[in-house]
Design an enzyme around this catalytic site. Structure first.
Site, mmCIF file in Angstrom:
data_model
loop_
_atom_site.group_PDB
_atom_site.id
_atom_site.type_symbol
_atom_site.label_atom_id
_atom_site.label_comp_id
_atom_site.label_asym_id
_atom_site.label_seq_id
_atom_site.Cartn_x
_atom_site.Cartn_y
_atom_site.Cartn_z
ATOM 1 N N ASP A 130 1.230 -1.629 0.270
ATOM 2 C CA ASP A 130 -0.333 -0.441 -0.089
ATOM 3 C C ASP A 130 0.780 1.250 -0.129
ATOM 4 O O ASP A 130 2.300 1.257 0.890
ATOM 5 C CB ASP A 130 -0.921 0.061 1.587
ATOM 6 C CG ASP A 130 -1.978 -1.053 1.435
ATOM 7 O OD1 ASP A 130 -2.383 -0.870 0.134
ATOM 8 O OD2 ASP A 130 -2.336 -1.494 2.478
ATOM 9 N N ARG A 182 -0.958 -0.705 -8.733
ATOM 10 C CA ARG A 182 -2.785 -0.235 -8.124
ATOM 11 C C ARG A 182 -2.602 1.194 -8.418
ATOM 12 O O ARG A 182 -1.698 1.567 -7.915
ATOM 13 C CB ARG A 182 -2.836 -0.699 -7.141
ATOM 14 C CG ARG A 182 -4.390 -0.444 -5.786
ATOM 15 C CD ARG A 182 -4.291 -0.064 -4.848
ATOM 16 N NE ARG A 182 -4.319 -1.661 -4.244
ATOM 17 C CZ ARG A 182 -3.929 -1.966 -3.038
ATOM 18 N NH1 ARG A 182 -4.236 -1.138 -2.006
ATOM 19 N NH2 ARG A 182 -4.225 -2.959 -2.441
HETATM 20 P P1 FDA Z 1 -14.224 9.520 -4.288
HETATM 21 O O1 FDA Z 1 -13.627 10.293 -3.433
HETATM 22 O O2 FDA Z 1 -14.793 10.751 -5.741
HETATM 23 O O3 FDA Z 1 -15.501 8.625 -4.732
HETATM 24 C C1 FDA Z 1 -16.710 8.060 -5.405
HETATM 25 C C2 FDA Z 1 -17.341 7.614 -4.973
HETATM 26 O O4 FDA Z 1 -17.711 6.159 -4.183
HETATM 27 C C3 FDA Z 1 -18.715 8.201 -4.143
HETATM 28 O O5 FDA Z 1 -18.887 9.623 -5.251
HETATM 29 C C4 FDA Z 1 -18.857 7.655 -2.784
HETATM 30 O O6 FDA Z 1 -20.567 7.260 -4.105
HETATM 31 C C5 FDA Z 1 -18.015 6.489 -3.617
HETATM 32 N N1 FDA Z 1 -17.015 6.436 -1.819
HETATM 33 C C6 FDA Z 1 -15.598 6.230 -2.065
HETATM 34 N N2 FDA Z 1 -15.295 5.937 -0.579
HETATM 35 C C7 FDA Z 1 -16.680 6.291 0.195
HETATM 36 C C8 FDA Z 1 -16.507 5.726 1.042
HETATM 37 N N3 FDA Z 1 -15.207 5.425 2.547
HETATM 38 N N4 FDA Z 1 -17.386 5.439 2.063
HETATM 39 C C9 FDA Z 1 -18.652 5.225 1.068
HETATM 40 N N5 FDA Z 1 -18.406 5.117 -0.243
HETATM 41 C C10 FDA Z 1 -17.357 6.571 -1.160
HETATM 42 N N6 FDA Z 1 -5.460 5.108 -0.638
HETATM 43 C C11 FDA Z 1 -3.999 5.216 0.144
HETATM 44 O O7 FDA Z 1 -3.591 6.830 0.042
HETATM 45 N N7 FDA Z 1 -3.599 4.344 -0.763
HETATM 46 C C12 FDA Z 1 -3.545 2.878 -0.766
HETATM 47 O O8 FDA Z 1 -2.797 2.196 -0.622
HETATM 48 C C13 FDA Z 1 -4.969 2.493 -1.133
HETATM 49 N N8 FDA Z 1 -4.858 1.921 -1.372
HETATM 50 C C14 FDA Z 1 -6.467 1.726 -1.307
HETATM 51 C C15 FDA Z 1 -7.000 0.205 -2.215
HETATM 52 C C16 FDA Z 1 -8.311 -0.357 -2.951
HETATM 53 C C17 FDA Z 1 -8.526 -1.318 -3.991
HETATM 54 C C18 FDA Z 1 -9.145 0.594 -3.053
HETATM 55 C C19 FDA Z 1 -10.675 0.865 -3.595
HETATM 56 C C20 FDA Z 1 -9.046 2.470 -2.461
HETATM 57 C C21 FDA Z 1 -7.574 2.980 -1.631
HETATM 58 N N9 FDA Z 1 -7.121 3.782 -0.893
HETATM 59 C C22 FDA Z 1 -6.613 3.863 -0.704
HETATM 60 C C23 FDA Z 1 -7.769 5.343 -0.877
HETATM 61 C C24 FDA Z 1 -8.419 5.599 -2.278
HETATM 62 O O9 FDA Z 1 -7.390 6.575 -2.403
HETATM 63 C C25 FDA Z 1 -9.716 6.635 -2.062
HETATM 64 O O10 FDA Z 1 -9.567 7.587 -1.064
HETATM 65 C C26 FDA Z 1 -10.763 5.763 -2.205
HETATM 66 O O11 FDA Z 1 -10.790 4.787 -2.689
HETATM 67 C C27 FDA Z 1 -11.543 6.783 -2.215
HETATM 68 O O12 FDA Z 1 -11.730 7.202 -3.786
HETATM 69 P P2 FDA Z 1 -12.399 7.236 -4.902
HETATM 70 O O13 FDA Z 1 -11.619 6.973 -5.697
HETATM 71 O O14 FDA Z 1 -13.543 5.800 -4.855
HETATM 72 O O15 FDA Z 1 -12.946 8.173 -5.318
#
Ligand code: FDA
Length: 304
Positions: A130, A182
């Site tokens: 990560d 990732r």
């Molecule tokens: P965005 O924040 O724009 O959200 C899009 C939509 O997704 C929202 O409108 C909502 O519907 C839904 N959503 C997102 N987060 C939600 C939540 N917490 N609760 C409910 N709904 C939610 N970060 C990092 O810094 N280091 C890492 O190693 C990782 N590893 C990682 C692994 C995996 C498999 C994922 C999916 C994510 C990570 N992250 C991470 C976290 C990532 O950086 C980010 O903070 C979250 O995925 C939220 O961003 P989105 O891309 O979903 O978009």
């Protein structure tokens, strides 16, 4: 705004204690954390498997400051790899290098990671590193590159955060090495000097980096719940004739299960990040910060 405030407050122990108390009492923690032990997370992984969805298990914990604790964490990851094999789970592992001692003894961290990677080779599994805050980005990448050269891209992969200005250069270089990357947006509090402050810029960078990764010879893990990002990646892959075997979508346990299932039904590879363990507070606060509605939901349920 609320995200920034919460991530700032996350460094405050009284705030974390309060949020942890509220999270437990409202039952909200269980939405994001699969259990205290690997055994408790097993049914979750099996349920995903029954729908053709893979998992990556994460033993919660970060920012370890003592050598004995870092070694213990490494030992628990060795047990997790053995457990995955014993329970025949379709799961890799994800870990954080600050769990293994990166911040106070990078050599100890390397030694711990090397032991885990040796076990991953033995069990034919895979370890994802990560990405944490920008204070350890370079160190994390250095350790990753060194051990990827030693063990190979089929056993170890890395994470890149689209909100960092440096990420395009990092992706360019990692793609040349055929790395398994990732891509996520980024979950930590970062200053404007290192990260795009505006969401629209982060999203634009995400789509650009996703294209670079998809077009490269390495494996691309597109980690987001953002349907716009997902639609773009799907369209780009279809347009370029990129085989579905060379990429997957990744999402977090407890977030957009409907989207996880529908992508799988559409024939895409999907992997869910399944955290377990007792040290869930920092992870949980990041999940709350990502979506203000989570905080509101938690507070409402607290008083119910
Ligand atoms: P965005 O924040 O724009 O959200 C899009 C939509 O997704 C929202 O409108 C909502 O519907 C839904 N959503 C997102 N987060 C939600 C939540 N917490 N609760 C409910 N709904 C939610 N970060 C990092 O810094 N280091 C890492 O190693 C990782 N590893 C990682 C692994 C995996 C498999 C994922 C999916 C994510 C990570 N992250 C991470 C976290 C990532 O950086 C980010 O903070 C979250 O995925 C939220 O961003 P989105 O891309 O979903 O978009």
């Amino acid at each position: 705004m609320l995200r920034t405030m919460m991530l700032k407050m996350a460094r405050n122990e009284s705030f974390t204690d309060l949020v942890s108390f509220a999270g437990r009492k409202s039952g909200m923690v269980d939405r994001f954390v699969a259990g205290k032990t690997l055994e408790e997370a097993v049914p979750v992984v099996r349920e995903f498997s029954s729908h053709g969805i893979r998992s990556t298990l994460d033993l919660l914990g970060e920012g370890v400051t003592r050598a004995d604790e870092a070694r213990e964490m490494a030992g628990r990851y060795l047990q997790a790899l053995q457990g995955i094999d014993d329970f025949e789970l379709d799961s890799t592992i994800s870990l954080k290098l600050t769990q293994l001692g990166l911040e106070f003894d990078p050599d100890l961290c390397r030694e711990n990671l090397r032991n885990i990677l040796q076990a991953a080779v033995e069990y034919e599994n895979f370890v994802r590193i990560d990405m944490e805050s920008s204070s350890v980005t370079q160190l994390t990448l250095d350790v990753y590159r060194e051990l990827a050269a030693e063990f190979g891209n089929q056993y170890v992969g890395i994470v890149i955060q689209a909100y960092l200005y440096r990420s395009e250069k990092d992706v360019e270089e990692l793609c040349r090495l055929g790395s398994n990357i990732r891509l996520c947006k980024g979950a930590y509090m970062e200053p404007e000097s290192v990260a795009f402050p505006r969401k629209s810029d982060v999203d634009r960078n995400f789509t650009r980096l996703a294209e670079m990764m998809l077009a490269s010879k390495g494996f691309a893990a597109i980690a987001t719940h953002d349907e716009k990002m997902i639609r773009h990646a799907r369209a780009f892959a279809a347009q370029q004739g990129i085989p579905e075997s060379s990429f997957e979508f990744q999402m977090l346990y407890g977030v957009r299960r409907d989207l996880q299932y529908s992508l799988r039904e559409d024939g895409f590879n999907v992997r869910v990040y399944v955290p377990f363990g007792t040290q869930w507070a920092p992870y949980y606060v990041r999940r709350l910060a990502e979506r203000p509605a989570n905080m509101v939901f938690m507070m409402k349920n607290l008083f119910r």
